[in-house]
Design an enzyme around this catalytic site. Structure first.
Site, mmCIF file in Angstrom:
data_model
loop_
_atom_site.group_PDB
_atom_site.id
_atom_site.type_symbol
_atom_site.label_atom_id
_atom_site.label_comp_id
_atom_site.label_asym_id
_atom_site.label_seq_id
_atom_site.Cartn_x
_atom_site.Cartn_y
_atom_site.Cartn_z
ATOM 1 N N GLU A 21 0.840 -1.209 0.000
ATOM 2 C CA GLU A 21 0.000 0.000 0.000
ATOM 3 C C GLU A 21 0.874 1.258 0.000
ATOM 4 O OE1 GLU A 21 -2.844 1.268 -0.295
ATOM 5 O OE2 GLU A 21 -3.548 2.458 1.391
ATOM 6 N N THR A 76 -4.549 9.177 -3.919
ATOM 7 C CA THR A 76 -4.366 9.368 -2.477
ATOM 8 C C THR A 76 -3.153 10.257 -2.193
ATOM 9 O OG1 THR A 76 -5.389 7.251 -2.008
ATOM 10 C CG2 THR A 76 -3.961 8.134 -0.305
HETATM 11 N N1 HSE Z 1 -6.622 7.463 5.010
HETATM 12 C C1 HSE Z 1 -6.066 7.757 3.728
HETATM 13 C C2 HSE Z 1 -6.356 9.184 3.343
HETATM 14 C C3 HSE Z 1 -6.692 6.948 2.626
HETATM 15 O O1 HSE Z 1 -7.459 9.627 3.588
HETATM 16 O O2 HSE Z 1 -5.482 9.823 2.794
HETATM 17 C C4 HSE Z 1 -6.556 5.573 2.592
HETATM 18 O O3 HSE Z 1 -5.853 4.852 3.506
#
Ligand code: HSE
Length: 312
Positions: free
Chosen positions: A132, A185
């Protein structure tokens, strides 16, 4: 000789509104499928990727599923095994639905199944997180953990696997609207201000605490009052076409709360039952139709299983 193994890893809703980087839940569908089978020469090879529009690398070290698989193979001392992997993307990339997490989880889970489960499911988390990280540039487990383990999870600390599954009130349904625009992201993180004003911090921690109590006590009214992200949502709303109209439509149709799924562009709403979840979906669809934005819409309960063997 190992047999061909197929696994499924589901989409997930990261952050779940108020738990930025630390809370998320798994959906039943869509998700990714990984196939692992014996190869005819030493090492891991990704031989086929479908559903990615040609955007993903076949080089395992540059692919989230491949990297998670490689790290696990190194850990168990099986790098020399000849292994072929196929990745079938059955969910949109850059959608806010944990696409890279699903691939990473499917890669690690698929190899573990193929090798006869040398590790417990929970112990696969660090390998999936590495995959990830390759895609998102952040070590956050709010998609990876629920995708792997299922459920609605709070991640207190991903390095020590300090994860907590929250009870889910009977009937709770998620409606997820995915407008067909891409939000990466990495980029959606770069726009976030590094500091949180004290008043927002106080409000957010109060809401997160109250939301968790609501889950434990099946207190639907408390869930509704506390599902309000006043830190991240205002900063990212502009990345999502017609976010405020979508949210107003969802709330008007009876949703308990509505916010951004992961880093967007998907928007999720929670509802107390399937009928309202369907009405919420209808209301959100109307917004997308009115503005001519192509979309997909999913309705799901919380998937308590997470990654699982799959038979096509
Ligand atoms: N929590 C992360 C974000 C996305 O909002 O940037 C996915 O893990």
């Amino acid at each position: 000789m190992q047999r061909t193994t197929e696994v499924f890893a589901p989409a997930s809703v990261g952050n779940a509104g108020i738990g930025f980087d630390i809370m998320g839940f798994a959906l039943s569908a869509p998700g990714d499928v990984v196939v692992v089978r014996p190869g005819n020469r030493p090492g891991l090879r990704i031989v086929r990727i479908t559903g990615d529009g040609g955007s993903l690398s076949l080089d395992p070290a540059r692919n989230t599923a491949g990297l998670a698989a490689l790290r696990l193979l190194e850990h168990v001392g099986a790098c020399g095994l000849g292994i072929e992997m196929e990745l079938h993307k059955r969910m949109p990339i850059g959608s806010g639905l944990g696409s890279s997490a699903a691939s990473a989880v499917a890669g690690a889970f698929g190899i573990n199944e193929y090798l006869g489960r040398p590790l417990e499911k929970r112990a696969l988390l660090p390998f999936a997180l590495e995959g990830e990280y390759l895609a998102s540039g952040g070590m956050h487990a709010d998609n990876v953990a629920p995708c792997l383990l299922g459920g609605f999870l709070l991640v207190r600390d991903h390095t020590t696997l300090d994860l907590h599954k929250l009870p889910v009130p009977a009937g709770l349904h998620a409606t997820v609207m995915y407008p067909h625009v891409k939000v990466l992201t990495r980029e959606a993180r770069e726009i976030l201000r590094p500091e949180v004003p004290m008043a927002s911090f106080v409000r957010q921690t109060a809401n997160l605490g109250a939301f968790i109590i609501g889950m434990y006590e099946s207190d639907i009214s408390l869930l509704s009052r506390s599902l309000e992200d006043n830190v991240i949502e205002p900063q990212r709303a502009g990345l999502i076409p017609h976010f405020h109209a979508l949210k107003a439509a969802a709330m008007g149709a009876g949703a308990l709360g509505c916010s951004i799924s992961g880093s967007g562009p998907s928007v999720f709403a929670l509802s107390a039952g399937p009928t309202i979840a369907g009405e919420v979906a209808e209301a959100m669809r109307r917004v997308m139709h009115d503005h001519g934005v192509p979309f997909d819409c999913f309705i799901s309960t919380v998937n308590e299983e997470g990654a699982a063997p799959y038979s096509s």
